[in-house]
Scaffold this motif. Structure first.
Motif, mmCIF file in Angstrom:
data_model
loop_
_atom_site.group_PDB
_atom_site.id
_atom_site.type_symbol
_atom_site.label_atom_id
_atom_site.label_comp_id
_atom_site.label_asym_id
_atom_site.label_seq_id
_atom_site.Cartn_x
_atom_site.Cartn_y
_atom_site.Cartn_z
ATOM 1 N N ALA A 278 -6.081 -1.814 1.353
ATOM 2 C CA ALA A 278 -6.308 -0.371 1.190
ATOM 3 C C ALA A 278 -7.678 0.050 1.705
ATOM 4 O O ALA A 278 -8.571 0.435 0.944
ATOM 5 C CB ALA A 278 -6.150 0.024 -0.275
ATOM 6 N N GLU B 159 0.836 -1.213 0.000
ATOM 7 C CA GLU B 159 0.000 0.000 0.000
ATOM 8 C C GLU B 159 0.869 1.259 0.000
ATOM 9 O O GLU B 159 0.613 2.195 -0.776
ATOM 10 C CB GLU B 159 -0.921 -0.016 1.225
ATOM 11 C CG GLU B 159 -2.076 -0.999 1.124
ATOM 12 C CD GLU B 159 -2.755 -1.243 2.457
ATOM 13 O OE1 GLU B 159 -3.732 -2.014 2.480
ATOM 14 O OE2 GLU B 159 -2.324 -0.654 3.475
ATOM 15 N N SER C 197 -6.730 5.116 3.543
ATOM 16 C CA SER C 197 -5.349 4.640 3.401
ATOM 17 C C SER C 197 -4.522 5.517 2.473
ATOM 18 O O SER C 197 -3.291 5.466 2.497
ATOM 19 C CB SER C 197 -5.344 3.203 2.869
ATOM 20 O OG SER C 197 -5.843 3.161 1.549
#
Length: 476
Positions: free
Chosen positions: A293, A262, A297
């Motif tokens: 995610a 991520e 995020s």
């Protein structure tokens, strides 16, 4: 004729093709496999004999004999002025490579039979179908009630979603094709796991993408160092990932893997397409991880799902979850590809959504029985193979004790068992030591399949000269 493949490209696809003698038949089998699993498309012109002989380092006589064998089995034909051209699938008639017996065990698709309650739902839908017969019969965005139901599932999973963020598609493959057509321009870099779902790779290649690979293994998961380097150096436009029960390895990302990938995607400004088609196929994972995610995020994410693996592959209903702006872009591009999703199938899907907990529970029971039977049978019949432990998904990514996946698949095919060789799932070559064995079939069929593998493996192994195996091991 639609296309032509160069000698160099064919050599790369063939990999370690020389796994038996005579050499011409090993080469013919290598090309047959590429045709059968569509890595070489129908009506593709093969290289001239002299050109391929030079690329492979064999005599022209060997190439001529291999092409003759392929013509005899119906996999290629000779065209005046164009050389040898591959035939469409379904044409070959050789018992060596084509199985027409309805009793053949087909484990190429990794899709279970329909959920047992589907027939009843179809009957209910038929009674309610009068309400849709007065309309055009298809919908470019998707039925509002269906989109609301899909959005509610995301919201309950911790991802607040509005119906305007859902586009209903003709299955997950249609969703990937629409996204590739909308988001990828020729030359764009697309990051993908390897091994991966091959039809996704085909979508992005067709859009002109340059694929950048990140390895995933059954034992160690995602190569995080490679992933960070790929995001930082290649700065891919798009990444395609399967964080839960990745196909074909069956691995799910750990918390650390999710966080590292991520962060890397956010730094690179990469849009991540998360394929969730197998995410619900949890057999016995102790704790379900958080969504990849989650909200807040900072990662740009598009999610793709479908009813194919959970309900039935014949129910062609999938979806895209994305921002309303991206949904509008995809809808605008959709008319050039398809006019929408049939209302009948959407009606069936709407009636299925409330029963999803029941459906998923039945799928877990079915897949557990298949997985456990396959693991047990492989351990008894082929103890030299390394069989991973997976907590869900649809398949075992088995490590053979020799790089002979393609040769094994061809030998099994002649006995009525259809499988896809390891290299079919590769982004940039390799995986001749791996074989995907789906556990979506009934336990007795899986046991029959493994009996066939056990019966042909000694022959495949014995037909491979040790020097060939050593050379192939060096490049795997």
């Amino acid at each position: 004729m639609d296309s032509r493949i160069s000698a160099r490209a064919l050599t790369v696809l063939l990999g370690g093709w020389r796994t038996s003698e005579p050499a011409y038949e090993a080469l013919a089998d290598g090309i047959r496999l590429l045709v059968l699993d569509t890595r070489i498309a129908p009506r593709t012109a093969l290289p001239a004999e002299r050109e391929l002989a030079a690329a492979l380092g064999v005599s022209r006589t060997t190439i001529a004999a291999a092409y003759r064998s392929l013509r005899e089995s119906g996999h290629i034909r000779s065209v005046r002025g164009s050389g040898s051209v591959t035939e469409p699938l379904g044409r070959p008639s050789s018992a060596r490579t084509a199985v027409s017996d309805p009793g053949a065990i087909d484990l190429q698709q990794a899709s279970p039979a329909a959920w047992p309650g589907l027939a009843g739902v179809l009957a209910e839908a038929a009674q309610a179908a009068t309400g849709i017969l007065g309309r055009p019969g298809f919908d470019v965005v998707g039925n509002e009630d269906l989109r609301r139901g899909i959005a509610d599932r995301y919201t309950r999973a911790g991802l607040p979603t509005d119906p305007g963020e859902i586009l209903v598609t003709n299955g997950a493959q249609s969703a990937l094709h629409l996204l590739a057509s909308t988001l990828v321009s020729r030359g764009d870099r697309v990051l993908m796991e390897t091994p991966t779902y091959p039809h996704a790779a085909d979508c992005f290649r067709a859009a002109g993408a340059r694929l950048v690979s990140v390895p995933v293994t059954t034992a160690h998961g995602w190569d995080l160092d490679r992933a960070e380097q790929a995001f930082d150096r290649a700065v891919p436009t798009l990444a395609y990932l399967m964080p839960d029960f990745q196909n074909p390895t069956g691995r799910s990302m750990s918390e650390e893997e999710r966080e590292v990938i991520e962060r890397a995607a956010e730094r690179a400004g990469t849009l991540v397409v998360v394929d969730e088609t197998t995410a619900d196929l949890d057999i016995d994972r102790a704790v379900a991880p958080r969504p990849f995610a989650p909200a807040g995020s900072g990662v740009s994410v598009v999610r793709v799902g479908s009813f194919g693996k959970t309900v039935w592959g014949g129910l062609r209903v999938g979806w895209i979850r994305a921002t309303p702006d991206l949904i509008r872009r995809v809808v605008a591009a959709r008319f050039a590809i398809e006019l929408g999703t049939p209302e009948w199938e959407q009606l069936v899907a709407r009636m299925l959504l409330p029963r999803f907990p029941e459906i998923i529970a039945q799928r877990a029971h079915l897949l557990r029985a298949g997985r456990d039977s396959a693991v047990r049978a492989l351990g008894e019949a082929l103890p030299e193979w390394a069989v991973p432990r997976v907590d869900g998904g649809v398949a075992l990514w088995v490590d053979l004790d020799a790089p002979l996946s393609g040769a094994l698949v061809m030998a099994a095919r002649s006995r009525g068992l259809l499988l896809s060789a390891g290299p079919r799932f590769s982004v940039d070559g390799g995986y001749e030591r791996q074989l995907r064995i789906p556990f979506t079939a009934a336990p007795d069929r899986l046991e029959q399949a493994i009996d066939i593998l056990a019966s042909v493996w000694p022959e495949v192994r014995a037909g491979s000269a040790p020097v060939m195996l050593e050379r192939m091991d060096a490049v795997v």
